[in-house]
Design an enzyme around this catalytic site. Structure first.
Site, short mmCIF file in Angstrom:
data_model
loop_
_atom_site.label_atom_id
_atom_site.label_comp_id
_atom_site.label_asym_id
_atom_site.label_seq_id
_atom_site.Cartn_x
_atom_site.Cartn_y
_atom_site.Cartn_z
N GLY A 1 20.62 -29.23 5.35
CA GLY A 1 19.43 -30.07 5.33
C GLY A 1 19.76 -31.54 5.33
O GLY A 1 19.15 -32.32 6.09
N SER B 1 20.02 -16.80 9.08
CA SER B 1 21.45 -16.60 8.90
C SER B 1 21.88 -15.45 9.81
O SER B 1 21.04 -14.65 10.24
CB SER B 1 21.74 -16.23 7.44
OG SER B 1 23.07 -15.77 7.27
N THR C 1 13.09 -29.44 4.64
CA THR C 1 13.20 -28.94 3.26
C THR C 1 14.65 -28.64 2.94
O THR C 1 15.47 -28.44 3.83
CB THR C 1 12.34 -27.68 3.05
OG1 THR C 1 12.91 -26.58 3.77
CG2 THR C 1 10.90 -27.91 3.51
N GLY C 2 14.98 -28.62 1.66
CA GLY C 2 16.38 -28.47 1.27
C GLY C 2 17.21 -29.62 1.77
O GLY C 2 18.37 -29.46 2.15
N ALA C 3 16.63 -30.83 1.74
CA ALA C 3 17.24 -31.99 2.40
C ALA C 3 18.24 -32.73 1.52
O ALA C 3 18.81 -33.72 1.96
CB ALA C 3 16.15 -32.97 2.85
N SER C 4 18.47 -32.28 0.30
CA SER C 4 19.34 -33.03 -0.60
C SER C 4 20.80 -32.62 -0.51
O SER C 4 21.65 -33.20 -1.20
CB SER C 4 18.84 -32.90 -2.05
OG SER C 4 18.79 -31.54 -2.44
N SER C 5 21.13 -31.61 0.31
CA SER C 5 22.54 -31.20 0.42
C SER C 5 22.73 -30.36 1.67
O SER C 5 21.77 -29.94 2.33
CB SER C 5 22.98 -30.40 -0.82
OG SER C 5 22.27 -29.17 -0.88
N TYR D 1 20.55 -12.27 -1.04
CA TYR D 1 20.45 -13.33 -0.03
C TYR D 1 20.29 -12.73 1.36
O TYR D 1 19.42 -13.15 2.14
CB TYR D 1 21.70 -14.20 -0.10
CG TYR D 1 21.82 -15.25 0.99
CD1 TYR D 1 21.20 -16.49 0.85
CD2 TYR D 1 22.56 -15.00 2.13
CE1 TYR D 1 21.30 -17.45 1.83
CE2 TYR D 1 22.67 -15.96 3.13
CZ TYR D 1 22.04 -17.19 2.97
OH TYR D 1 22.14 -18.13 3.96
#
Length: 335
Positions: A19, A143, A12-16, A156
């Site tokens: 990820g 994190s 997931t979050g694979a577009s940048s 965050y």
């Protein structure tokens, strides 16, 4: 899983950022990749990129904050590849702001993605892993802020504290009921991705991640190492461990230090970014930070991936030091 060849991995979050770095690295090592994010056109382009180099990829538009979309992601992955071997919960968003200036809707949105999105992915993955022999690998990206909060990224940090609590609890439950399902928490330090450009910004200046920064490929390698060799936790970079001891011993002094040091270090003189991905994707497949490349290697992270070798080298060094001291003592003229 000593090799990734033939494995099916959902990211997931694979577009940048992390990820995308993970998806590309896994594809190069022979894994079939299921790319998930909110940006379907970009995902389709990235899937074509992987397939044109001989890999296999499936693009699935997914807002992880919506449970039904995460369940559909799992169904489509299984329909295409027959199974899922590893599920990487990496999607995340952020906002730079003091807590009193952060709109509550944005605070909630951060938790919907960072925490509830990870919960949706984790539980959907566990249900699938239970349905097949051999279990599976669940990799949750937290994190170093899972352990200590910092000013201006407070929401965050709070979401990453929740991620750690959920991940630790789930791991302990699965150890009792389904030991074939492994759970790893990845805790990156500052990473040189487009994080500052993608975060919502309520500051007067363009934000930046507090240095030192590490290359996102180090995190990607740690994630895939946890797929091959299950580990409880991997910290990327030494910032978190370096702060852990003084935070435990001198918490009030460290509160004052972080309050004084972090805000100015979180601001830059870079041109101000006018867009963010809090509510919608940016359409940019950014892996690296535009203003700094990041350190290419972390000795501390490398030691965690090779614990046996690390213990052996440490033992060898201690034995060598003892032997050297004995030799010096034996030939000491003062004796």
């Amino acid at each position: 899983m000593p090799s990734l060849a033939g494995q099916v991995i959902v990211v997931t979050g694979a577009s940048s950022g992390i990820g995308l770095a993970t998806a590309r690295l896994a594809a190069r090592q022979g894994a079939s990749i299921v790319l998930a994010s909110r940006d379907e056109p970009l995902l389709r382009r990235l899937a074509r990129e992987i397939e044109e180099t001989g890999g296999q990829a499936l693009a699935v538009r997914t807002d992880v904050a919506v449970e039904a979309q995460v369940e559909a992601l799992v169904d489509r992955a299984v329909a295409r590849f027959g199974r899922i071997d590893a599920f990487v919960n990496n999607a995340g968003i952020a906002a730079y702001s003091t807590l009193d200036a952060l709109p509550l809707a944005e605070h909630r949105r951060i938790f919907e993605t960072n925490y509830w999105g990870l919960v949706h992915g984790s539980l959907a993955a566990v249900r699938h892993f239970r349905s097949r022999p051999g279990g599976g690998r669940l990799i949750n990206v937290g994190s170093v802020n899972s352990d200590f909060a910092i000013p201006l990224l407070s929401a965050y940090s709070a979401s990453k504290h929740a991620v750690k609590g959920f991940t630790d609890a789930l791991r302990r439950e699965l150890l009792a009921s389904d030991p074939a399902i492994t759970v790893t928490l990845i805790k990156p330090s500052g990473i040189a991705t487009g994080f500052p450009q993608h975060a919502r910004n309520h500051l007067a200046e363009e934000p930046r991640v507090v240095p030192p920064l590490y290359a996102p490929e180090i995190v990607a390698d740690a994630i895939l190492d946890a797929v091959r060799h299950p580990r409880r936790e991997i910290v990327v970079g030494a910032v978190g461990p370096a702060l852990a001891v003084p935070l435990a011993l001198f918490p009030r002094a460290m509160d004052r230090l972080l309050a004084a040091v972090v805000p100015p270090l979180s601001k830059s003189r870079n041109p101000r970014t006018r867009t963010d991905n809090l509510d919608a994707p940016t359409g940019e497949a950014l892996v690296h930070y535009a203003h700094a490349p990041g350190l290419p290697f972390s000795p501390y992270t490398a030691m965690q991936k090779r614990p046996g070798l690390t213990v052996l080298l440490a033992a060898t060094a201690v034995i060598g030091a003892i032997a050297s001291r004995r030799r010096r003592s034996r030939y000491d003229p003062r004796r």
